[in-house]
Design a protein around this motif. Sequence first.
Motif, PDB file in Angstrom:
ATOM      1  N   MET A   1       0.667  -1.095   0.033  1.00  0.00           N
ATOM      2  CA  MET A   1       0.015   0.029  -0.210  1.00  0.00           C
ATOM      3  C   MET A   1       0.981   1.132   0.040  1.00  0.00           C
ATOM      4  N   ASN A   2       1.981   1.101   0.725  1.00  0.00           N
ATOM      5  CA  ASN A   2       2.908   2.257   0.833  1.00  0.00           C
ATOM      6  C   ASN A   2       3.510   2.655  -0.637  1.00  0.00           C
ATOM      7  N   ILE A   3       3.834   1.627  -1.090  1.00  0.00           N
ATOM      8  CA  ILE A   3       4.492   1.458  -2.529  1.00  0.00           C
ATOM      9  C   ILE A   3       3.571   2.128  -3.493  1.00  0.00           C
ATOM     10  N   ILE A   4       2.336   1.590  -3.144  1.00  0.00           N
ATOM     11  CA  ILE A   4       1.242   2.383  -4.427  1.00  0.00           C
ATOM     12  C   ILE A   4       1.117   3.835  -4.150  1.00  0.00           C
ATOM     13  N   LEU A   5       0.914   3.965  -2.821  1.00  0.00           N
ATOM     14  CA  LEU A   5       0.950   5.695  -2.472  1.00  0.00           C
ATOM     15  C   LEU A   5       2.124   6.477  -2.860  1.00  0.00           C
ATOM     16  N   LYS A   6       3.338   5.956  -2.913  1.00  0.00           N
ATOM     17  CA  LYS A   6       4.533   6.564  -3.201  1.00  0.00           C
ATOM     18  C   LYS A   6       4.323   6.867  -4.854  1.00  0.00           C
ATOM     19  N   VAL A   7       3.913   5.742  -5.512  1.00  0.00           N
ATOM     20  CA  VAL A   7       3.790   6.101  -7.029  1.00  0.00           C
ATOM     21  C   VAL A   7       3.009   6.978  -7.294  1.00  0.00           C
ATOM     22  N   VAL A   8       1.798   7.056  -6.708  1.00  0.00           N
ATOM     23  CA  VAL A   8       0.645   8.162  -6.803  1.00  0.00           C
ATOM     24  C   VAL A   8       1.336   9.450  -6.652  1.00  0.00           C
ATOM     25  N   THR A   9       1.940   9.744  -5.586  1.00  0.00           N
ATOM     26  CA  THR A   9       2.283  11.133  -4.994  1.00  0.00           C
ATOM     27  C   THR A   9       3.791  11.339  -5.306  1.00  0.00           C
ATOM     28  N   ASP A  10       4.685  10.615  -5.888  1.00  0.00           N
ATOM     29  CA  ASP A  10       5.874  11.058  -6.040  1.00  0.00           C
ATOM     30  C   ASP A  10       6.043  11.394  -7.619  1.00  0.00           C
ATOM     31  N   ILE A  11       6.548  12.646  -7.786  1.00  0.00           N
ATOM     32  CA  ILE A  11       6.422  13.152  -9.235  1.00  0.00           C
ATOM     33  C   ILE A  11       7.591  12.462 -10.061  1.00  0.00           C
ATOM     34  N   PRO A  12       8.763  12.056  -9.716  1.00  0.00           N
ATOM     35  CA  PRO A  12       9.733  11.355 -10.582  1.00  0.00           C
ATOM     36  C   PRO A  12       9.136   9.981 -11.068  1.00  0.00           C
ATOM     37  N   ILE A  13       8.370   9.342 -10.299  1.00  0.00           N
ATOM     38  CA  ILE A  13       7.830   8.076 -10.707  1.00  0.00           C
ATOM     39  C   ILE A  13       6.583   8.242 -11.680  1.00  0.00           C
ATOM     40  N   LEU A  14       6.008   9.400 -11.425  1.00  0.00           N
ATOM     41  CA  LEU A  14       4.660   9.758 -12.335  1.00  0.00           C
ATOM     42  C   LEU A  14       5.220  10.159 -13.750  1.00  0.00           C
ATOM     43  N   ILE A  15       6.300  10.560 -13.761  1.00  0.00           N
ATOM     44  CA  ILE A  15       6.916  11.150 -14.927  1.00  0.00           C
ATOM     45  C   ILE A  15       7.411   9.956 -15.892  1.00  0.00           C
ATOM     46  N   VAL A  16       8.118   8.943 -15.083  1.00  0.00           N
ATOM     47  CA  VAL A  16       8.538   7.604 -15.880  1.00  0.00           C
ATOM     48  C   VAL A  16       7.366   6.792 -16.227  1.00  0.00           C
ATOM     49  N   ILE A  17       6.189   6.908 -15.491  1.00  0.00           N
ATOM     50  CA  ILE A  17       5.293   5.808 -15.901  1.00  0.00           C
ATOM     51  C   ILE A  17       4.548   6.652 -17.055  1.00  0.00           C
ATOM     52  N   VAL A  18       4.089   8.077 -16.939  1.00  0.00           N
ATOM     53  CA  VAL A  18       3.623   8.877 -17.989  1.00  0.00           C
ATOM     54  C   VAL A  18       4.180   8.585 -19.436  1.00  0.00           C
ATOM     55  N   THR A  19       5.648   8.673 -19.278  1.00  0.00           N
ATOM     56  CA  THR A  19       6.460   8.648 -20.459  1.00  0.00           C
ATOM     57  C   THR A  19       6.346   7.343 -21.110  1.00  0.00           C
ATOM     58  N   PHE A  20       6.355   6.279 -20.004  1.00  0.00           N
ATOM     59  CA  PHE A  20       6.054   4.771 -20.600  1.00  0.00           C
ATOM     60  C   PHE A  20       4.893   4.587 -21.391  1.00  0.00           C
ATOM     61  N   MET A 178      15.801   7.500   0.162  1.00  0.00           N
ATOM     62  CA  MET A 178      16.422   6.272  -0.553  1.00  0.00           C
ATOM     63  C   MET A 178      15.605   5.235  -0.871  1.00  0.00           C
ATOM     64  N   GLN A 179      14.527   4.915  -0.203  1.00  0.00           N
ATOM     65  CA  GLN A 179      13.544   4.153  -0.728  1.00  0.00           C
ATOM     66  C   GLN A 179      12.831   4.497  -1.909  1.00  0.00           C
ATOM     67  N   THR A 180      12.374   5.732  -2.149  1.00  0.00           N
ATOM     68  CA  THR A 180      11.795   6.312  -3.195  1.00  0.00           C
ATOM     69  C   THR A 180      12.735   6.275  -4.432  1.00  0.00           C
ATOM     70  N   ALA A 181      14.060   6.633  -4.209  1.00  0.00           N
ATOM     71  CA  ALA A 181      14.948   6.613  -5.386  1.00  0.00           C
ATOM     72  C   ALA A 181      15.314   5.377  -5.769  1.00  0.00           C
ATOM     73  N   ALA A 182      15.408   4.344  -4.987  1.00  0.00           N
ATOM     74  CA  ALA A 182      15.626   2.857  -5.518  1.00  0.00           C
ATOM     75  C   ALA A 182      14.228   2.500  -6.198  1.00  0.00           C
ATOM     76  N   LEU A 183      12.986   2.744  -5.622  1.00  0.00           N
ATOM     77  CA  LEU A 183      11.511   2.599  -6.619  1.00  0.00           C
ATOM     78  C   LEU A 183      11.895   3.083  -7.694  1.00  0.00           C
ATOM     79  N   VAL A 184      12.164   4.286  -7.972  1.00  0.00           N
ATOM     80  CA  VAL A 184      12.436   5.203  -9.275  1.00  0.00           C
ATOM     81  C   VAL A 184      13.176   4.310 -10.414  1.00  0.00           C
ATOM     82  N   SER A 185      14.189   3.831  -9.802  1.00  0.00           N
ATOM     83  CA  SER A 185      15.177   3.106 -10.894  1.00  0.00           C
ATOM     84  C   SER A 185      14.629   1.840 -11.163  1.00  0.00           C
TER      85      SER A 185
END
Length: 302
Positions: A1-20, A178-185
């Motif tokens: 759940m925390n991972i999904i929340l970070k995906v929704v709220t973190d801008i770098p992850i959203l940029i990667v997903i939208v680009t994909f 650090m967790q968010t940064a690893a998740l982005v990668s």
Amino acid sequence: MNIILKVVTDIPILIVIVTFIVSIIYCIKSYIYTNKNLKIFLGFISNFKKNDLNFRFKEIDEWMCANPYVAAIWLEFKNTLVFSESVALKGKDNSVTYKEVSSTVQNIQTTIDPLYFFNEETLVTSKFNNKFIQTIPTILTGFGPLFTFLNIAIAFGKMDFSTQEKTISSVSGLMSSMQTAALVSVIAVGSSLIYLMVERLSYQALCNIPLAKCKNFVSQLFDNISSEKFLLELLKETKIQNNSISNVITAMPEHFKIAMNSGIASNLVPYLENLIFGINQMNKNIKEIAKNSKSDDVDDLF
């Protein structure tokens, strides 16, 4: 759940997903457009056979020029075509026969391989931004370390060791960053791999298979003959024709003499005979008239 929340709220992850997602849509849309036009082109040329080209070339030319997808390719390819030419020869009995200029050129042929014009680059990759599509995996992979180090840099910038509470809070925020940064990668590399798989499978199914059929039909429709070979054939035929012309010129005086003798014998001699016969008849009639009238003037005249 925390991972999904970070995906929704973190801008770098959203940029990667939208680009994909946008890249996948653009890629599939481009391949579908190419597939549609290749099927139209394939459906048209499959209706023709090699022996029909001389009679239906105008139909092919009009359709190709009217189709913007292959018009430019066709105009370049048409300049390399060699058309079958024939000459009319009259026999001794005045019968007309047709002979091909070259013994090897019986249909429409090309002096350059058709696949030089109708290939993957001209029919597929030039119809959309292929370089951008091929660069997308690199871009997605590059987002990983970019946003990872960016998050780490921001997290280190927020470190505060002034008090124990702030130190504990800063370390906690650093671990979260650090967790968010690893998740982005992970998401960036994973999306790059998924994109590569989808793009390759889509290209094979939508572009490569119909392209292979188109190339096969075009190769079968137009035979390839080198320009040197065609010029050699024309040279041979020219030598044969020159030899025939030389024979005709050599025999021309004899034929002219025969024709003159035949013309005089058939036309002039009967005319002179009739003329002499007419004069004799006139002379005979005059003499009879003179004899019957017993005129001295007539006797003096003759």
